[in-house]
Design a protein around this motif. Structure first.
Motif, PDB file in Angstrom:
ATOM      1  N   ARG A 162     -22.575  19.028 -54.081  1.00 56.88           N
ATOM      2  CA  ARG A 162     -21.359  18.618 -54.779  1.00 56.88           C
ATOM      3  C   ARG A 162     -20.723  17.390 -54.119  1.00 56.88           C
ATOM      4  O   ARG A 162     -20.041  16.603 -54.775  1.00 56.88           O
ATOM      5  N   PHE A 163     -20.965  17.224 -52.806  1.00 55.06           N
ATOM      6  CA  PHE A 163     -20.437  16.064 -52.099  1.00 55.06           C
ATOM      7  C   PHE A 163     -21.339  15.757 -50.910  1.00 55.06           C
ATOM      8  O   PHE A 163     -21.798  16.671 -50.219  1.00 55.06           O
ATOM      9  N   GLU A 164     -21.604  14.473 -50.697  1.00 52.04           N
ATOM     10  CA  GLU A 164     -22.288  14.066 -49.475  1.00 52.04           C
ATOM     11  C   GLU A 164     -21.900  12.641 -49.118  1.00 52.04           C
ATOM     12  O   GLU A 164     -21.697  11.796 -49.996  1.00 52.04           O
ATOM     13  N   GLU A 165     -21.766  12.413 -47.830  1.00 55.65           N
ATOM     14  CA  GLU A 165     -21.497  11.066 -47.322  1.00 55.65           C
ATOM     15  C   GLU A 165     -22.846  10.443 -47.001  1.00 55.65           C
ATOM     16  O   GLU A 165     -23.529  10.851 -46.058  1.00 55.65           O
ATOM     17  N   LEU A 166     -23.231   9.441 -47.790  1.00 53.27           N
ATOM     18  CA  LEU A 166     -24.539   8.832 -47.636  1.00 53.27           C
ATOM     19  C   LEU A 166     -24.595   7.864 -46.461  1.00 53.27           C
ATOM     20  O   LEU A 166     -25.656   7.662 -45.867  1.00 53.27           O
ATOM     21  N   ASP A 167     -23.445   7.263 -46.132  1.00 58.00           N
ATOM     22  CA  ASP A 167     -23.415   6.343 -44.996  1.00 58.00           C
ATOM     23  C   ASP A 167     -21.965   6.169 -44.550  1.00 58.00           C
ATOM     24  O   ASP A 167     -21.037   6.206 -45.365  1.00 58.00           O
TER      25      ASP A 167
ATOM     26  N   ARG B 254     -21.356  10.192 -52.341  1.00 61.91           N
ATOM     27  CA  ARG B 254     -21.771  10.685 -53.655  1.00 61.91           C
ATOM     28  C   ARG B 254     -21.115  12.040 -53.865  1.00 61.91           C
ATOM     29  O   ARG B 254     -21.101  12.882 -52.973  1.00 61.91           O
ATOM     30  N   ARG B 255     -20.515  12.209 -55.043  1.00 63.88           N
ATOM     31  CA  ARG B 255     -19.908  13.499 -55.370  1.00 63.88           C
ATOM     32  C   ARG B 255     -20.170  13.810 -56.833  1.00 63.88           C
ATOM     33  O   ARG B 255     -20.454  12.925 -57.637  1.00 63.88           O
ATOM     34  N   VAL B 256     -20.076  15.066 -57.151  1.00 59.28           N
ATOM     35  CA  VAL B 256     -20.166  15.487 -58.541  1.00 59.28           C
ATOM     36  C   VAL B 256     -18.762  15.484 -59.133  1.00 59.28           C
ATOM     37  O   VAL B 256     -17.848  16.102 -58.578  1.00 59.28           O
ATOM     38  N   GLU B 257     -18.588  14.765 -60.241  1.00 56.66           N
ATOM     39  CA  GLU B 257     -17.317  14.779 -60.960  1.00 56.66           C
ATOM     40  C   GLU B 257     -17.330  15.991 -61.901  1.00 56.66           C
ATOM     41  O   GLU B 257     -18.074  16.007 -62.886  1.00 56.66           O
ATOM     42  N   PRO B 258     -16.547  17.023 -61.605  1.00 58.98           N
ATOM     43  CA  PRO B 258     -16.645  18.281 -62.360  1.00 58.98           C
ATOM     44  C   PRO B 258     -16.293  18.142 -63.832  1.00 58.98           C
ATOM     45  O   PRO B 258     -16.844  18.853 -64.672  1.00 58.98           O
ATOM     46  N   SER B 259     -15.373  17.233 -64.168  1.00 58.58           N
ATOM     47  CA  SER B 259     -14.968  17.105 -65.571  1.00 58.58           C
ATOM     48  C   SER B 259     -16.059  16.494 -66.432  1.00 58.58           C
ATOM     49  O   SER B 259     -16.095  16.694 -67.647  1.00 58.58           O
TER      50      SER B 259
ATOM     51  N   GLY C 209     -11.843   2.170 -44.907  1.00 58.02           N
ATOM     52  CA  GLY C 209     -10.749   2.929 -44.312  1.00 58.02           C
ATOM     53  C   GLY C 209     -10.371   4.054 -45.257  1.00 58.02           C
ATOM     54  O   GLY C 209     -11.219   4.832 -45.685  1.00 58.02           O
ATOM     55  N   GLU C 210      -9.110   4.118 -45.640  1.00 60.78           N
ATOM     56  CA  GLU C 210      -8.657   5.131 -46.589  1.00 60.78           C
ATOM     57  C   GLU C 210      -8.505   4.583 -48.003  1.00 60.78           C
ATOM     58  O   GLU C 210      -8.013   5.278 -48.897  1.00 60.78           O
ATOM     59  N   GLU C 211      -8.945   3.353 -48.213  1.00 56.57           N
ATOM     60  CA  GLU C 211      -8.771   2.700 -49.508  1.00 56.57           C
ATOM     61  C   GLU C 211     -10.064   2.763 -50.320  1.00 56.57           C
ATOM     62  O   GLU C 211     -11.134   2.399 -49.829  1.00 56.57           O
ATOM     63  N   PHE C 212      -9.969   3.236 -51.566  1.00 58.67           N
ATOM     64  CA  PHE C 212     -11.130   3.235 -52.450  1.00 58.67           C
ATOM     65  C   PHE C 212     -11.362   1.818 -52.965  1.00 58.67           C
ATOM     66  O   PHE C 212     -10.467   1.195 -53.534  1.00 58.67           O
ATOM     67  N   LEU C 213     -12.583   1.314 -52.780  1.00 59.10           N
ATOM     68  CA  LEU C 213     -12.915  -0.035 -53.228  1.00 59.10           C
ATOM     69  C   LEU C 213     -13.568  -0.045 -54.600  1.00 59.10           C
ATOM     70  O   LEU C 213     -13.311  -0.924 -55.413  1.00 59.10           O
ATOM     71  N   MET C 214     -14.444   0.900 -54.839  1.00 62.81           N
ATOM     72  CA  MET C 214     -15.175   0.875 -56.110  1.00 62.81           C
ATOM     73  C   MET C 214     -15.783   2.239 -56.386  1.00 62.81           C
ATOM     74  O   MET C 214     -15.970   3.056 -55.482  1.00 62.81           O
ATOM     75  N   SER C 215     -16.084   2.457 -57.672  1.00 67.34           N
ATOM     76  CA  SER C 215     -16.643   3.729 -58.117  1.00 67.34           C
ATOM     77  C   SER C 215     -17.613   3.473 -59.259  1.00 67.34           C
ATOM     78  O   SER C 215     -17.370   2.610 -60.107  1.00 67.34           O
ATOM     79  N   SER C 216     -18.695   4.225 -59.280  1.00 66.85           N
ATOM     80  CA  SER C 216     -19.669   4.084 -60.367  1.00 66.85           C
ATOM     81  C   SER C 216     -19.132   4.636 -61.686  1.00 66.85           C
ATOM     82  O   SER C 216     -19.771   4.470 -62.729  1.00 66.85           O
TER      83      SER C 216
END
Length: 236
Positions: free
Chosen positions: A4-9, A22-27, A38-45
């Motif tokens: 459901r979640f893994e940190e690839l790097d 990589r995570r599974v989006e449940p919806s 850091g704590e800022e999201f830069l991008m998402s697939s």
């Protein structure tokens, strides 16, 4: 789908720790790949429509064949991969500041753009796009001196930059420095997270004979509403 979640790097960089997750989006029951600095999201697939449109809108303004294209910012690779879908493209140079991001693609950790590094037209250059644009030596040894299109997706917006050193680029002087690397009639296109900005459009039109801002809207599956980004396109 696997875990459901893994940190690839996860690696330290001069700008702070960067991670690929990589995570599974449940919806939606799909795998989502995300980049955090850091704590800022830069991008998402989940949100790649505007990155794809950056390539399509920029290349739509070019003419001829045998196109040499430069992409500033590799990220998840959607702009670069869409560029390669255009059969007129003869070469693609991608400049990415962080070697960690290049490494993700060389290890093919991102399934949607895994074919990017295998395409013989692609050259990945590790370097600071903004410093190279200011310099006189070009964007990497062996790359074309001038490009038919330069597509940029690094900062959030022209006035919300990831590093203070980037701010100069979005001035008339900075854009003129970039213009040296465009073929006559070449195209510069820029992604922005905000709606079109009149102040930046004025700077763009001060440098380029023509310029236009496109509002790119797309469904937001997390909110159930609609989100949008901007793509600026200017021809030299």
């Amino acid at each position: 789908m696997g875990l459901r979640f893994e940190e690839l790097d996860w690696q330290e960089t001069p700008m702070g720790p960067i991670s690929l997750r990589r995570r599974v989006e449940p919806s939606l029951r799909v795998d989502v790949y995300e980049v955090k600095l850091g704590e800022e999201f830069l991008m998402s697939s989940l949100f790649t429509v505007a990155e794809v449109e950056l390539a399509r809108l920029g290349l739509a303004e070019t003419s001829g064949t045998g196109l040499d294209v430069l992409v500033g910012g590799l990220g998840l690779g959607y702009t670069a991969a869409t560029t390669l879908e255009d059969s007129r493209v003869a070469s693609l140079t991608v400049v990415e500041a962080l070697p960690q991001v290049i490494d993700w693609h060389e290890r093919r950790l991102l399934p949607d753009t895994a074919g990017l590094t295998a395409d013989p037209r692609t050259r990945l250059v590790q370097g600071d796009f903004f410093a190279l644009a200011r310099g006189a030596t070009g964007f990497g040894t062996g790359t074309p001196e001038r490009f038919h299109a330069i597509l940029l997706d690094v900062d959030h917006t022209p006035d919300h930059v990831l590093h203070p050193s980037h701010a100069h680029f979005y001035t008339a002087e900075g854009l003129r420095e970039l213009q040296r690397y465009l073929q006559p009639g070449g195209v510069f296109a820029l992604w922005s997270d905000d709606p079109p900005d009149d102040a930046f459009m004025a700077v763009l039109r001060e440098v380029f004979p023509s310029g236009e801002a496109h509002l790119v809207s797309f469904p937001n599956p997390l909110t159930g509403g609609e989100s949008s980004n901007s793509v600026y396109v200017a021809a030299s």
